[in-house]
Design an enzyme around this catalytic site. Sequence first.
Site, PDB file in Angstrom:
ATOM      1  CB  THR A   1      39.152  44.299 -15.228  1.00  0.00           C
ATOM      2  OG1 THR A   1      38.988  43.212 -16.136  1.00  0.00           O
ATOM      3  CG2 THR A   1      39.124  45.599 -16.019  1.00  0.00           C
TER       4      THR A   1
ATOM      5  CD  GLU B   1      28.347  36.184 -19.646  1.00  0.00           C
ATOM      6  OE1 GLU B   1      27.209  35.719 -19.671  1.00  0.00           O
ATOM      7  OE2 GLU B   1      28.602  37.374 -19.413  1.00  0.00           O
TER       8      GLU B   1
ATOM      9  CE  LYS C   1      39.373  43.499 -19.356  1.00  0.00           C
ATOM     10  NZ  LYS C   1      38.787  42.321 -20.006  1.00  0.00           N
TER      11      LYS C   1
ATOM     12  CG  ASN D   1      36.236  44.951 -22.350  1.00  0.00           C
ATOM     13  OD1 ASN D   1      36.280  44.218 -23.335  1.00  0.00           O
ATOM     14  ND2 ASN D   1      36.406  44.493 -21.132  1.00  0.00           N
TER      15      ASN D   1
ATOM     16  CB  CYS E   1      33.832  42.937 -19.281  1.00  0.00           C
ATOM     17  SG  CYS E   1      34.714  41.473 -18.694  1.00  0.00           S
TER      18      CYS E   1
ATOM     19  CG  ASP F   1      35.929  46.633 -18.108  1.00  0.00           C
ATOM     20  OD1 ASP F   1      35.841  46.508 -16.875  1.00  0.00           O
ATOM     21  OD2 ASP F   1      36.446  45.765 -18.840  1.00  0.00           O
TER      22      ASP F   1
END
Length: 394
Positions: free
Chosen positions: A118, A145, A203, A207, A259, A263
Amino acid sequence: MKITVAGTGYVGLSVSILLAQNNDVTACDIIQSKVDLINNKKSPIVDKEIIEYLEQKPLHLKATVDADEAYNSPDYVVIATPTNYDSEKNFFDTSSIEAVLSIVEKKCPDTTVVIKSTIPVGYTEKIYGQYKIKNMLFSPEFLREGHALYDNLYPSRIVVSYPKSVPALKQKAEEFAGLLKNGAIKKDVQILTPNCTEAEAIKLFANTYLALRVAYFNELDTYAEVRGLNTRQIIEGISLDPRIGDFYNNPSFGYGGYCLPKDTKQLLANFNSVPQNLIQAIVDSNRTRKEFVAAQILSKRPNTVGIYRLTMKANSDNFRQSSIQDIMKILRGEGIRVVIYEPTLKSNDFEKYPVNNDIKSFTSECDIILANRMADELKEVQDKVYTRDLYSRD
């Protein structure tokens, strides 16, 4: 195809296994113990499908710490190294990616590099041209996950992007997308080949939306708890609206993991001078939720608080950036003794918190037990448990 994958975390190992069904794959890591486990068909991470495929499936996969072996004329190099958020620089730490790019530049500059780590919006276009590597793509991952390989086998979509400045690389993007699709069980999957900067935004915005949803239902739950309302009845009533849906709506102590925390912060940093209110509010909301949970515990005036699992999800061994750790710090700062039950830990302490992995001893010494997700082994001491878990999922 001959493919090298740099990194054997959730992303790297799952994509290595996916591709190794039909290609010769070398997984490269810097930790010998992980490499040894993979070569012995054992998974270094908890993931049902990864464990199953390594043990049972005929894979063309080997792991190594030897860069000369790993980067010996591969057709593709997939970079899946960690990019943690650097709070001081207000940016992802992309040094691990650049370390791999330097190796590729020296050993196999004619290969096609696919970045799966990422990264910030605009990173690929910025980095392209700084290295003597002709072919560079970005392919975001959308993995849960503990279900990383499953989500590769049954992808929601496949996105492989190419630099806008090099339109000829679209063909390479389509070729790599085909390799991912060939390894998947689900064949009716949409393939997108946008430009890199748009893919990077896909992406981070995806998220951040998930973080928004977590924050929304957590704030709903905070309201219900303060007002003495039934959270479940409210959630079930609004979730029957098909535009909202009855999913990803289970209250928690806050979003955490690999993440969402990094993110959301990276996307907020990318907004920079762009007007926004919502993205900042998502980041702030998660902090407020953790402070609220800590305040609820402190109001009960416990002497000893037990933390049932540092992992925040069922069937996971990851507790990096788990929200419970911030709550623990608040409690300790107020003089509360905090004890951890976490079977994945082998030591007797974690960051100076005592660890007690005898469940009966653990439950007996605690006045209150915090459990982000309820478990059967806590049912005998349910009167001690503080949890906001309604559905035992998410």
